[in-house]
Scaffold this motif. Structure first.
Motif, PDB file in Angstrom:
ATOM      1  N   GLY A   8      -4.159   1.179   7.482  1.00 63.35           N
ATOM      2  CA  GLY A   8      -4.753   1.346   6.162  1.00 63.35           C
ATOM      3  C   GLY A   8      -4.882   2.762   5.674  1.00 63.35           C
ATOM      4  N   GLY A   9      -4.464   3.728   6.475  1.00 66.98           N
ATOM      5  CA  GLY A   9      -4.525   5.110   6.017  1.00 66.98           C
ATOM      6  C   GLY A   9      -3.543   5.378   4.894  1.00 66.98           C
ATOM      7  N   GLY A  10      -3.695   6.552   4.290  1.00 65.85           N
ATOM      8  CA  GLY A  10      -2.780   6.908   3.213  1.00 65.85           C
ATOM      9  C   GLY A  10      -3.293   8.093   2.431  1.00 65.85           C
ATOM     10  N   LEU A  11      -2.682   8.283   1.267  1.00 69.31           N
ATOM     11  CA  LEU A  11      -3.042   9.383   0.364  1.00 69.31           C
ATOM     12  C   LEU A  11      -3.921   8.828  -0.758  1.00 69.31           C
ATOM     13  CD1 LEU A  11      -2.659  12.295  -0.705  1.00 69.31           C
ATOM     14  CD2 LEU A  11      -0.605  11.458  -1.880  1.00 69.31           C
ATOM     15  N   VAL A  12      -5.027   9.488  -1.006  1.00 67.35           N
ATOM     16  CA  VAL A  12      -5.946   9.054  -2.066  1.00 67.35           C
ATOM     17  C   VAL A  12      -6.471  10.299  -2.778  1.00 67.35           C
ATOM     18  CG1 VAL A  12      -7.913   8.980  -0.472  1.00 67.35           C
ATOM     19  CG2 VAL A  12      -7.981   7.618  -2.557  1.00 67.35           C
ATOM     20  N   GLN A  13      -6.750  10.156  -4.067  1.00 64.20           N
ATOM     21  CA  GLN A  13      -7.273  11.276  -4.835  1.00 64.20           C
ATOM     22  C   GLN A  13      -8.756  11.491  -4.568  1.00 64.20           C
ATOM     23  OE1 GLN A  13      -6.308  10.594  -8.969  1.00 64.20           O
ATOM     24  NE2 GLN A  13      -4.238  11.406  -8.701  1.00 64.20           N
ATOM     25  N   PRO A  14      -9.231  12.700  -4.743  1.00 67.88           N
ATOM     26  CA  PRO A  14     -10.672  12.945  -4.600  1.00 67.88           C
ATOM     27  C   PRO A  14     -11.479  12.019  -5.515  1.00 67.88           C
ATOM     28  CG  PRO A  14      -9.500  15.013  -4.713  1.00 67.88           C
ATOM     29  CD  PRO A  14      -8.487  13.939  -5.002  1.00 67.88           C
ATOM     30  N   GLY A  15     -12.555  11.484  -4.961  1.00 64.10           N
ATOM     31  CA  GLY A  15     -13.369  10.520  -5.692  1.00 64.10           C
ATOM     32  C   GLY A  15     -12.919   9.086  -5.514  1.00 64.10           C
ATOM     33  N   GLY A  16     -11.772   8.893  -4.909  1.00 58.73           N
ATOM     34  CA  GLY A  16     -11.235   7.552  -4.728  1.00 58.73           C
ATOM     35  C   GLY A  16     -11.786   6.853  -3.501  1.00 58.73           C
ATOM     36  N   SER A  17     -11.270   5.652  -3.268  1.00 60.96           N
ATOM     37  CA  SER A  17     -11.718   4.819  -2.153  1.00 60.96           C
ATOM     38  C   SER A  17     -10.532   4.383  -1.307  1.00 60.96           C
ATOM     39  CB  SER A  17     -12.445   3.572  -2.672  1.00 60.96           C
ATOM     40  OG  SER A  17     -13.604   3.926  -3.387  1.00 60.96           O
ATOM     41  N   LEU A  18     -10.818   4.079  -0.063  1.00 60.23           N
ATOM     42  CA  LEU A  18      -9.799   3.604   0.865  1.00 60.23           C
ATOM     43  C   LEU A  18     -10.504   2.807   1.959  1.00 60.23           C
ATOM     44  CD1 LEU A  18      -6.661   4.041   1.139  1.00 60.23           C
ATOM     45  CD2 LEU A  18      -7.205   5.751   2.871  1.00 60.23           C
ATOM     46  N   ARG A  19      -9.858   1.767   2.448  1.00 58.35           N
ATOM     47  CA  ARG A  19     -10.402   1.026   3.577  1.00 58.35           C
ATOM     48  C   ARG A  19      -9.426   1.106   4.740  1.00 58.35           C
ATOM     49  NH1 ARG A  19     -11.829  -5.417   4.224  1.00 58.35           N
ATOM     50  NH2 ARG A  19      -9.570  -5.537   4.578  1.00 58.35           N
ATOM     51  N   VAL A  20      -9.899   1.588   5.865  1.00 57.38           N
ATOM     52  CA  VAL A  20      -9.109   1.574   7.085  1.00 57.38           C
ATOM     53  C   VAL A  20      -9.625   0.457   7.987  1.00 57.38           C
ATOM     54  CG1 VAL A  20      -8.343   3.966   7.027  1.00 57.38           C
ATOM     55  CG2 VAL A  20     -10.542   3.404   8.086  1.00 57.38           C
TER      56      VAL A  20
END
Length: 126
Positions: A8-20
């Motif tokens: 689930g990793g990756g590139l995301v912009q500041p302020g964004g969300s991600l789930r690993v």
């Protein structure tokens, strides 16, 4: 045999969300706690969160409390780390691990964990 695999990793912009996610095998989340860690370039491994087996209670490092949420799915085969309000300083390789203990220690420290996944890269950048 104990295995943990992060995804689930990756590139995301500041302020964004991600789930690993951490998919486990060889042990049960009903019996053993799982922790999440990260390691940024040139830095040591930092403990972020841990979820206990018995009641699913969770602990967090000050650096991520209020932004990150740990959970486990209903099939009890995966542990997730939902990351919100991401910052560039959250950029790191993220790891899950287990000590094959049922409860989390108050201190989420690398030295207490014996089994590790291979990690997944999270990059926060515009």
């Amino acid at each position: 045999q104990v295995h943990l695999v992060e995804s689930g990793g990756g590139l995301v912009q500041p302020g964004g969300s991600l789930r690993v996610s951490c998919t486990i095998s060889g042990f049960s989340l009903d019996s053993y706690a799982v922790g999440w860690f990260r390691q940024a370039p040139g830095k040591g491994r930092e403990g972020l969160s841990c979820i206990s087996a018995s009641d699913g209670s969770a602990g967090y490092a000050d650096s991520v409390r209020g932004r990150f949420t740990i959970s486990r799915d209903t099939t009890n085969t995966s542990v997730h780390l939902q990351m919100n309000s991401l910052k560039p300083e959250d950029t790191a390789v993220y790891y899950c691990a287990t000590a094959l203990k049922s409860t989390c220690r108050r201190q989420i420290a690398e030295a207490f964990y014996d089994y590790w996944g291979q990690g997944t890269q999270v990059t926060v950048s515009s």
